[in-house]
Design an enzyme around this catalytic site. Structure first.
Site, mmCIF file in Angstrom:
data_model
loop_
_atom_site.group_PDB
_atom_site.id
_atom_site.type_symbol
_atom_site.label_atom_id
_atom_site.label_comp_id
_atom_site.label_asym_id
_atom_site.label_seq_id
_atom_site.Cartn_x
_atom_site.Cartn_y
_atom_site.Cartn_z
ATOM 1 N N TYR A 219 -72.208 -54.242 -93.105
ATOM 2 C CA TYR A 219 -71.166 -53.939 -92.120
ATOM 3 C C TYR A 219 -71.510 -52.633 -91.434
ATOM 4 O O TYR A 219 -71.855 -51.640 -92.087
ATOM 5 C CB TYR A 219 -69.811 -53.813 -92.826
ATOM 6 C CG TYR A 219 -68.651 -53.489 -91.903
ATOM 7 C CD1 TYR A 219 -68.205 -54.416 -90.966
ATOM 8 C CD2 TYR A 219 -67.999 -52.252 -91.985
ATOM 9 C CE1 TYR A 219 -67.130 -54.125 -90.127
ATOM 10 C CE2 TYR A 219 -66.915 -51.956 -91.151
ATOM 11 C CZ TYR A 219 -66.483 -52.899 -90.227
ATOM 12 O OH TYR A 219 -65.429 -52.606 -89.410
ATOM 13 N N ASP B 59 -77.723 -46.573 -91.649
ATOM 14 C CA ASP B 59 -76.281 -46.432 -91.510
ATOM 15 C C ASP B 59 -75.760 -45.851 -92.822
ATOM 16 O O ASP B 59 -75.547 -46.568 -93.797
ATOM 17 C CB ASP B 59 -75.631 -47.780 -91.195
ATOM 18 C CG ASP B 59 -74.118 -47.657 -91.046
ATOM 19 O OD1 ASP B 59 -73.597 -46.526 -91.213
ATOM 20 O OD2 ASP B 59 -73.458 -48.680 -90.768
ATOM 21 N N LYS C 208 -66.943 -41.203 -92.781
ATOM 22 C CA LYS C 208 -66.238 -41.148 -94.067
ATOM 23 C C LYS C 208 -66.234 -39.731 -94.668
ATOM 24 O O LYS C 208 -65.494 -38.898 -94.190
ATOM 25 C CB LYS C 208 -66.796 -42.226 -95.001
ATOM 26 C CG LYS C 208 -66.460 -43.603 -94.391
ATOM 27 C CD LYS C 208 -66.748 -44.819 -95.213
ATOM 28 C CE LYS C 208 -66.130 -46.027 -94.504
ATOM 29 N NZ LYS C 208 -66.980 -47.181 -94.389
HETATM 30 C C1 LIG Z 1 -67.045 -47.851 -92.909
HETATM 31 C C2 LIG Z 1 -68.367 -48.153 -92.355
HETATM 32 C C3 LIG Z 1 -68.586 -48.227 -90.958
HETATM 33 C C4 LIG Z 1 -67.475 -48.144 -89.968
HETATM 34 O O1 LIG Z 1 -66.838 -46.894 -89.980
HETATM 35 P P1 LIG Z 1 -65.362 -46.772 -89.356
HETATM 36 O O2 LIG Z 1 -65.092 -45.312 -89.390
HETATM 37 O O3 LIG Z 1 -64.484 -47.589 -90.246
HETATM 38 O O4 LIG Z 1 -65.429 -47.324 -87.980
HETATM 39 C C5 LIG Z 1 -69.869 -48.405 -90.522
HETATM 40 N N1 LIG Z 1 -70.901 -48.526 -91.363
HETATM 41 C C6 LIG Z 1 -70.735 -48.465 -92.701
HETATM 42 C C7 LIG Z 1 -71.926 -48.580 -93.604
HETATM 43 C C8 LIG Z 1 -69.461 -48.300 -93.235
HETATM 44 O O5 LIG Z 1 -69.297 -48.285 -94.572
#
Ligand SMILES: *Cc1c(COP(=O)(O)O)cnc(C)c1O
Length: 433
Positions: free
Chosen positions: A147, A242, A270
């Protein structure tokens, strides 16, 4: 018209469902796949949450990643309050954001420049735009079950939230938006090579969660990240880590530092904002110089580098550095929890895989290890839902999905972990059904 007194006697979720789709502002919060009513939180402190009914829980959702230090860490709280007193938002540059950028650049491998945005979704979207601009190519490679936020181009085989609801492809996303997204299998180089061979016009970027969290916790196998690095270098493609989840989580410098593999671009979020919305993308100087106003690739935001988030991010990184043994402690407590859960499942005769990288962990109801989305998608979802409900009833809150990583924080001490293992001993027996 509903009278106020009627509203008081109806539960929050009934009211919420009238005014918000599904009653929640992000899908997994609805607990739908867990087949029980969702909870609403009114207070969070350390490793614990209190819901609107006054019930306490040991929290392993950790706000889906940000709460590395535990909830309401005093230094972070104070920094945010102090920043708020100076004004909430300026819409112009502010000195502390330079401190935060410098601190991130100094600890994240390959990150020579950084740009702040608000959400992880924006960070990944922007990183891909930079990669496409720099290479002049269109195709990106992502991994099934990974994701990267909810931008259109990523909503193919998107894991957790989407997978939980059995809709890996979202309606409303045009075929055009995803036709340049090639899907590979995590931990399977062959599938990556196939994407490189088939990509018309070449691959612009490979985007990967270096430790996958969004199909549950799936570590990279030895050599896999190194091989991605090699393939991208040889093909002139941009390697994007990511690290929105793994950044500052699996080590002080994220997965790139933990595994010793340096990407071209990295996305953070995060933990980066210490609990206040802040995300970032960064990387090699030459790539980042493409970003406006230094270069032509447009990325902007009213709330980008929000002063409260910058203050919280700085206080969080400072607190991390002040706890010299934080990551060792998380490793030890993670191992203690993992061993306890494995023993409890064995005793109950339930085949599970407890997969963990540092403070990221998932209990998969599966007889064999989970290496990719193909494995993850075949876990026993019903057994997980029963386990989730049995843990919830005992005051332990897990992520309400069989495909999400749970998190330990600095506030989860040995006592809390032992309580969790005790709850699991009974919960595994109930999960057996
Ligand atoms: C949570 C997450 C996202 C998206 O971040 P948001 O702040 O919720 O838009 C993208 N990549 C990874 C790996 C994530 O865990």
């Amino acid at each position: 018209m509903t009278s106020p007194s009627t509203l008081l006697t109806r539960s929050w979720i009934d009211r919420a469902r009238q005014v918000t789709p599904g009653g929640v502002h992000s899908p997994v919060r609805a607990f739908a796949a867990m087949q029980c009513e969702p909870i609403a939180i009114v207070e969070a402190k350390g490793a614990r949450l209190t819901d609107s009914e006054g019930r306490d829980y040991i929290d392993y959702i950790g706000a889906w990643g940000p709460a590395l230090l535990g909830h309401a860490h005093p230094a972070v709280e104070e920094a945010v309050v102090a920043a708020a007193r100076r004004g909430l938002v300026f819409g112009l540059a502010s000195p502390p954001e330079v401190d935060l950028a410098e601190r991130m650049v100094s600890r994240v491998p390959g990150c020579q420049m950084i740009r702040f945005v608000v959400t992880g979704t924006e960070a990944t979207m922007s990183a891909v735009r930079v990669a496409r601009a720099a290479t002049g190519r269109r195709v990106i490679v992502k991994f099934a079950g990974a994701y990267h936020g909810h931008a259109d181009m990523f909503l193919v085989s998107a894991g957790s939230g989407a997978a939980t609801f059995g809709t890996p492809d979202s309606p409303g996303v045009t075929p055009g938006a995803v036709e340049d997204t090639a899907i590979a299998r995590f931990n399977d180089l062959e599938s990556v090579d196939r994407c490189f061979r088939d990509a018309e016009g070449g691959v612009a970027a490979v985007i990967v969660e270096p430790v996958v969290g969004n199909m549950g916790c799936v570590p990279p196998e030895p050599g896999f990240l190194e091989a991605l690095r090699d393939r991208c270098t040889r093909a002139g493609a941009v390697l994007i880590f990511d690290e929105v989840m793994s950044g500052f989580r699996v080590s002080r410098g994220g997965a790139a530092a933990r595994y010793g593999v340096t990407p071209d671009l990295v996305t953070l979020g995060k933990i980066a904002g210490g609990g206040v919305p802040l995300a970032a993308f960064g990387g090699q100087w030459a790539l980042m110089q493409q970003v406006a106003p230094a270069g032509p690739v447009y990325v902007a935001g009213t709330y980008a580098a929000h002063p409260l988030a910058v203050a919280a991010g700085l206080a969080t990184l400072d607190a991390i550095d002040a706890m010299l043994d934080l990551y060792d402690t998380l490793e030890q407590r993670g191992a203690r929890l993992q061993q306890g859960l494995e023993a409890a499942a064995r005793a109950a005769g339930v085949p599970v895989q407890v997969q963990r990288v540092g403070s990221m962990w998932t209990v998969f109801f599966s007889a064999r290890p989970i290496r990719s989305w193909d494995d993850a998608s075949s876990v026993d979802r019903q057994a997980f839902a029963r386990f989730f409900r049995a843990m919830l009833a005992r005051g332990v809150l897990l992520p309400p999905s069989a495909f999400e990583s749970a998190f330990l924080s600095a506030a989860h001490d040995d006592g809390i972990i032992d309580q969790t293992i005790q709850a699991a001993q009974a919960a595994f027996a109930e999960a057996r059904a």
